[in-house]
Design a protein around this motif. Structure first.
Motif, PDB file in Angstrom:
ATOM      1  N   GLU A  40       0.840  -1.192   0.000  1.00 24.25           N
ATOM      2  CA  GLU A  40       0.000   0.000   0.000  1.00 24.25           C
ATOM      3  C   GLU A  40       0.873   1.239   0.000  1.00 24.25           C
ATOM      4  O   GLU A  40       1.935   1.277   0.619  1.00 24.25           O
ATOM      5  CB  GLU A  40      -0.901   0.005   1.232  1.00 24.25           C
ATOM      6  CG  GLU A  40      -1.928  -1.112   1.227  1.00 24.25           C
ATOM      7  CD  GLU A  40      -2.905  -0.962   2.376  1.00 24.25           C
ATOM      8  OE1 GLU A  40      -3.094   0.190   2.802  1.00 24.25           O
ATOM      9  OE2 GLU A  40      -3.434  -1.975   2.832  1.00 24.25           O
ATOM     10  N   PRO A  41       0.443   2.299  -0.650  1.00 17.37           N
ATOM     11  CA  PRO A  41       1.244   3.528  -0.695  1.00 17.37           C
ATOM     12  C   PRO A  41       1.304   4.206   0.660  1.00 17.37           C
ATOM     13  O   PRO A  41       0.380   4.132   1.464  1.00 17.37           O
ATOM     14  CB  PRO A  41       0.500   4.384  -1.730  1.00 17.37           C
ATOM     15  CG  PRO A  41      -0.912   3.871  -1.688  1.00 17.37           C
ATOM     16  CD  PRO A  41      -0.796   2.410  -1.422  1.00 17.37           C
ATOM     17  N   ILE A  42       2.420   4.872   0.935  1.00 12.14           N
ATOM     18  CA  ILE A  42       2.593   5.625   2.178  1.00 12.14           C
ATOM     19  C   ILE A  42       1.780   6.912   2.093  1.00 12.14           C
ATOM     20  O   ILE A  42       1.801   7.622   1.079  1.00 12.14           O
ATOM     21  CB  ILE A  42       4.076   5.951   2.413  1.00 12.14           C
ATOM     22  CG1 ILE A  42       4.903   4.660   2.414  1.00 12.14           C
ATOM     23  CG2 ILE A  42       4.261   6.709   3.717  1.00 12.14           C
ATOM     24  CD1 ILE A  42       4.492   3.659   3.450  1.00 12.14           C
ATOM     25  N   VAL A  43       1.039   7.237   3.199  1.00 13.96           N
ATOM     26  CA  VAL A  43       0.202   8.437   3.219  1.00 13.96           C
ATOM     27  C   VAL A  43       0.916   9.557   3.973  1.00 13.96           C
ATOM     28  O   VAL A  43       1.916   9.342   4.656  1.00 13.96           O
ATOM     29  CB  VAL A  43      -1.163   8.134   3.862  1.00 13.96           C
ATOM     30  CG1 VAL A  43      -1.927   7.126   3.025  1.00 13.96           C
ATOM     31  CG2 VAL A  43      -0.991   7.622   5.289  1.00 13.96           C
ATOM     32  N   SER A  44       0.358  10.748   3.860  1.00  9.43           N
ATOM     33  CA  SER A  44       1.013  11.920   4.470  1.00  9.43           C
ATOM     34  C   SER A  44       0.929  11.916   5.986  1.00  9.43           C
ATOM     35  O   SER A  44       1.806  12.428   6.676  1.00  9.43           O
ATOM     36  CB  SER A  44       0.381  13.193   3.905  1.00  9.43           C
ATOM     37  OG  SER A  44      -0.997  13.258   4.277  1.00  9.43           O
ATOM     38  N   GLY A  45      -0.149  11.381   6.572  1.00 13.13           N
ATOM     39  CA  GLY A  45      -0.303  11.371   8.027  1.00 13.13           C
ATOM     40  C   GLY A  45      -0.971  12.611   8.576  1.00 13.13           C
ATOM     41  O   GLY A  45      -0.992  12.813   9.802  1.00 13.13           O
ATOM     42  N   ASP A  46      -1.530  13.454   7.708  1.00  9.67           N
ATOM     43  CA  ASP A  46      -2.152  14.703   8.175  1.00  9.67           C
ATOM     44  C   ASP A  46      -3.327  14.440   9.106  1.00  9.67           C
ATOM     45  O   ASP A  46      -3.537  15.159  10.087  1.00  9.67           O
ATOM     46  CB  ASP A  46      -2.614  15.535   6.974  1.00  9.67           C
ATOM     47  CG  ASP A  46      -1.434  16.030   6.143  1.00  9.67           C
ATOM     48  OD1 ASP A  46      -0.314  16.018   6.694  1.00  9.67           O
ATOM     49  OD2 ASP A  46      -1.640  16.415   4.979  1.00  9.67           O
ATOM     50  N   LYS A  47      -4.102  13.412   8.796  1.00  8.27           N
ATOM     51  CA  LYS A  47      -5.289  13.123   9.618  1.00  8.27           C
ATOM     52  C   LYS A  47      -4.871  12.742  11.033  1.00  8.27           C
ATOM     53  O   LYS A  47      -5.441  13.230  12.025  1.00  8.27           O
ATOM     54  CB  LYS A  47      -6.082  11.992   8.962  1.00  8.27           C
ATOM     55  CG  LYS A  47      -7.361  11.641   9.687  1.00  8.27           C
ATOM     56  CD  LYS A  47      -8.247  10.744   8.830  1.00  8.27           C
ATOM     57  CE  LYS A  47      -7.535   9.489   8.403  1.00  8.27           C
ATOM     58  NZ  LYS A  47      -8.447   8.563   7.668  1.00  8.27           N
ATOM     59  N   LEU A  48      -3.867  11.893  11.162  1.00 12.47           N
ATOM     60  CA  LEU A  48      -3.397  11.481  12.482  1.00 12.47           C
ATOM     61  C   LEU A  48      -2.738  12.650  13.208  1.00 12.47           C
ATOM     62  O   LEU A  48      -2.906  12.822  14.431  1.00 12.47           O
ATOM     63  CB  LEU A  48      -2.400  10.329  12.335  1.00 12.47           C
ATOM     64  CG  LEU A  48      -1.816   9.774  13.637  1.00 12.47           C
ATOM     65  CD1 LEU A  48      -2.929   9.246  14.542  1.00 12.47           C
ATOM     66  CD2 LEU A  48      -0.804   8.658  13.343  1.00 12.47           C
ATOM     67  N   ALA A  49      -2.014  13.463  12.469  1.00  8.27           N
ATOM     68  CA  ALA A  49      -1.345  14.616  13.074  1.00  8.27           C
ATOM     69  C   ALA A  49      -2.355  15.564  13.707  1.00  8.27           C
ATOM     70  O   ALA A  49      -2.132  16.113  14.795  1.00  8.27           O
ATOM     71  CB  ALA A  49      -0.501  15.342  12.035  1.00  8.27           C
ATOM     72  N   ALA A  50      -3.488  15.761  13.031  1.00  7.63           N
ATOM     73  CA  ALA A  50      -4.524  16.648  13.572  1.00  7.63           C
ATOM     74  C   ALA A  50      -5.087  16.097  14.876  1.00  7.63           C
ATOM     75  O   ALA A  50      -5.316  16.840  15.845  1.00  7.63           O
ATOM     76  CB  ALA A  50      -5.635  16.825  12.546  1.00  7.63           C
ATOM     77  N   LEU A  51      -5.293  14.758  14.911  1.00  6.36           N
ATOM     78  CA  LEU A  51      -5.819  14.145  16.135  1.00  6.36           C
ATOM     79  C   LEU A  51      -4.803  14.235  17.267  1.00  6.36           C
ATOM     80  O   LEU A  51      -5.162  14.457  18.438  1.00  6.36           O
ATOM     81  CB  LEU A  51      -6.188  12.685  15.862  1.00  6.36           C
ATOM     82  CG  LEU A  51      -7.386  12.459  14.939  1.00  6.36           C
ATOM     83  CD1 LEU A  51      -7.598  10.960  14.708  1.00  6.36           C
ATOM     84  CD2 LEU A  51      -8.640  13.068  15.535  1.00  6.36           C
TER      85      LEU A  51
END
Length: 402
Positions: free
Chosen positions: A293-304
Motif C-alpha cells: 500500500e502507498p505511504i500516506v502523508s499522516g495529516d489526519k493522524l497529526a490533527a488528532l
C-alpha cells in the motif's frame, strides 16, 4: 488381299484375311489414303482389313508425276477384284469421332481442375466446335482438332485440397532455429519460401502430394545439432522475473531450481526436456505478492495528535489519564504509515481519548471562626439540637409504656 501399284511391280502380300462373300456377289472395298498410310475397308466394315505404310519413294514419285493410283488384288481367292471402279476419290469428312470428344469435353466441370489444364481444354474445345460446325473443314483439320481436344482431355489435372499442406506449413512456425543445424534449417526455409510464393489453391493433387512429401522429408531431415536451445530460452525468461513480485516462500523454492538448471550442460534431448519441465513447474508454483500500500502523508493522524496534546491532565482522573497518555506517546512516534495503518492509529487514539474520565469539581472548605462568640453560638446550637433529640426519645418511650 494384296496391294500393288498399277504401273509397277507387285508390292507383296500385306495381309491375309477371310471374307464372306455378300449375297449379291459384290465385294465393296473402301480405300482411305491418309498422309503416308493406306487403309482398306471391306463390305462396310468399321475396321480396316488392310492398313499399311505407303513407300516414301512412291509418295515422292507420285508428287512429282501426279499419279497416286493403287490397286488391290486377291491372292488366295479365284475371284478377281482387279477390275474395280472408283466411287469416290475422297471420302466425305467424318466428324463422328470429333463430335464424341466434344460431348465428353462439354460434360467436364472445369473448376475441379487446375486453371492451366482447364484453360487448355477450353481452347481445344473452342477449336473443335469450330471444326465440327464448318462445312469447309477438311478431314485433316477435323482429325487435328479431334487429336488436340483428346490430348487436352487426357491432360486434365484435378485440383488438389491444400488444407493438410497449409496446416503442416503453419506448424513449422513453432520450430526453434537454435535447436537445429544450419544446413538442415536452411533447406527447410528454402522449401517454405517456395511454398509461400505458390498459390496452393490452384495446384493439382499430384503437385500438392509432391510438396507434402518434400516438406515431410525436410522436417525429418532436421538435425538437432546442439541441445539446449529450448532450455536456454526458458532460463532467459525465468531470469527476467523479479523477486519482489512474488512471495518470499515461493521464491525460496523457485530460485534453487533455476540455479541448478542453469548449471546443466551437455544434455541429451530427453535430459533437456526433463530440465525444461522441472523449471516450468517451479516457475508455475510462484505466488504473486500482494502489492504494497502507498505511504500516506499522516495529516489526519497529526490533527488528532495535536488535539490530544491540548488536553490537560488535571481535568481527568489519574487512572484514566494513565491509560490515555501511553497511547498518545506511542501514536506520536509512528512514521511512514500506509492508509490502513494511519486509520488504525487514529481509531486507537480516539478510543483512548474517549476513555478519559473527567475529574470531580473541588469542594470548598469553610473558613475557621475568628472569635469566641461564633464558637459559643455553634456550641449552643449543637446542645439545643441534642436536647431536642433527647426530648423526642423520652416522649416516644412514654407513649410505649402507656
Amino acid at each position: 488381299l494384296s496391294v500393288f501399284r498399277f504401273d509397277q511391280s507387285y508390292l507383296g502380300l500385306v495381309k491375309q484375311v477371310e471374307l464372306k462373300m455378300p449375297a449379291d456377289g459384290v465385294v465393296h472395298l473402301h480405300v482411305l489414303v491418309k498422309a503416308e498410310e493406306c487403309h482398306v475397308f471391306v463390305n462396310g466394315s468399321k475396321s480396316a482389313a488392310i492398313s499399311f505404310k505407303i513407300d516414301p519413294a512412291f509418295i515422292a514419285e507420285a508428287r512429282a508425276t501426279g499419279r497416286t493410283d493403287v490397286g488391290i488384288r486377291s491372292q488366295v481367292s479365284a475371284i478377281a477384284v482387279d477390275n474395280f471402279r472408283v466411287i469416290s476419290k475422297e471420302l466425305p469428312v467424318g466428324k463422328e469421332v470429333l463430335n464424341s470428344a466434344i460431348v465428353m469435353a462439354q460434360a467436364i466441370v472445369l473448376t475441379q481442375y487446375t486453371p492451366a489444364t482447364a484453360q487448355a481444354l477450353e481452347q481445344a474445345l473452342t477449336a473443335a466446335n469450330a471444326a465440327s460446325s464448318s462445312s469447309e473443314a477438311t478431314q485433316a483439320s477435323v482429325n487435328e482438332a479431334n487429336e488436340t481436344l483428346r490430348a487436352a482431355l487426357n491432360g486434365l489435372e484435378r485440383r488438389g485440397n491444400p488444407a493438410s499442406l497449409q496446416r503442416a506449413i503453419a506448424a513449422t512456425a513453432a520450430l526453434d532455429e537454435r535447436n537445429y543445424s544450419t544446413e538442415s534449417w536452411s533447406a527447410l526455409q528454402t522449401l517454405l519460401t517456395q511454398l509461400k510464393e505458390q498459390d496452393l489453391t490452384i495446384l493439382s493433387e499430384r503437385a500438392i502430394a509432391d510438396y507434402e512429401a518434400q516438406l515431410s522429408n525436410a522436417l525429418f531431415a532436421l538435425t538437432q545439432d546442439a541441445q539446449g536451445g529450448q532450455l536456454a530460452a526458458l532460463i532467459a525468461t525465468a531470469e527476467g522475473l523479479k523477486e519482489a513480485d512474488y512471495t518470499a516462500e515461493s521464491w525460496a523454492k523457485f530460485k534453487p531450481v533455476l540455479d541448478e538448471v542453469k548449471a546443466l550442460t551437455g544434455l541429451t534431448a530427453a535430459e533437456e526436456d526433463a530440465a525444461c519441465i522441472r523449471l516450468l513447474q517451479a516457475q508455475t508454483a510462484l505466488v504473486k505478492a500482494e502489492p504494497a500500500e502507498p505511504i500516506v502523508s499522516g495529516d489526519k493522524l497529526a490533527a488528532l495528535v495535536t488535539t490530544a496534546e491540548g488536553l490537560k491532565e488535571a481535568d481527568y482522573t489519574a487512572e484514566s489519564w494513565a491509560k490515555f497518555k501511553p497511547v498518545l506517546d506511542e501514536v506520536k512516534a509512528l512514521t511512514g504509515l500506509t492508509a490502513a495503518e494511519e486509520d488504525a492509529a487514529c481509531i486507537r487514539l480516539l478510543q483512548a481519548q474517549a476513555g478519559l474520565v473527567q475529574a470531580p469539581a473541588p469542594v470548598e472548605t469553610p473558613e475557621k471562626p475568628s472569635n469566641g462568640l461564633e464558637i459559643a453560638a455553634i456550641t449552643i446550637g449543637c446542645v439545643a439540637i441534642v436536647a431536642v433529640a433527647a426530648c423526642t426519645v423520652v416522649l416516644v418511650l412514654r407513649k410505649k409504656k402507656k
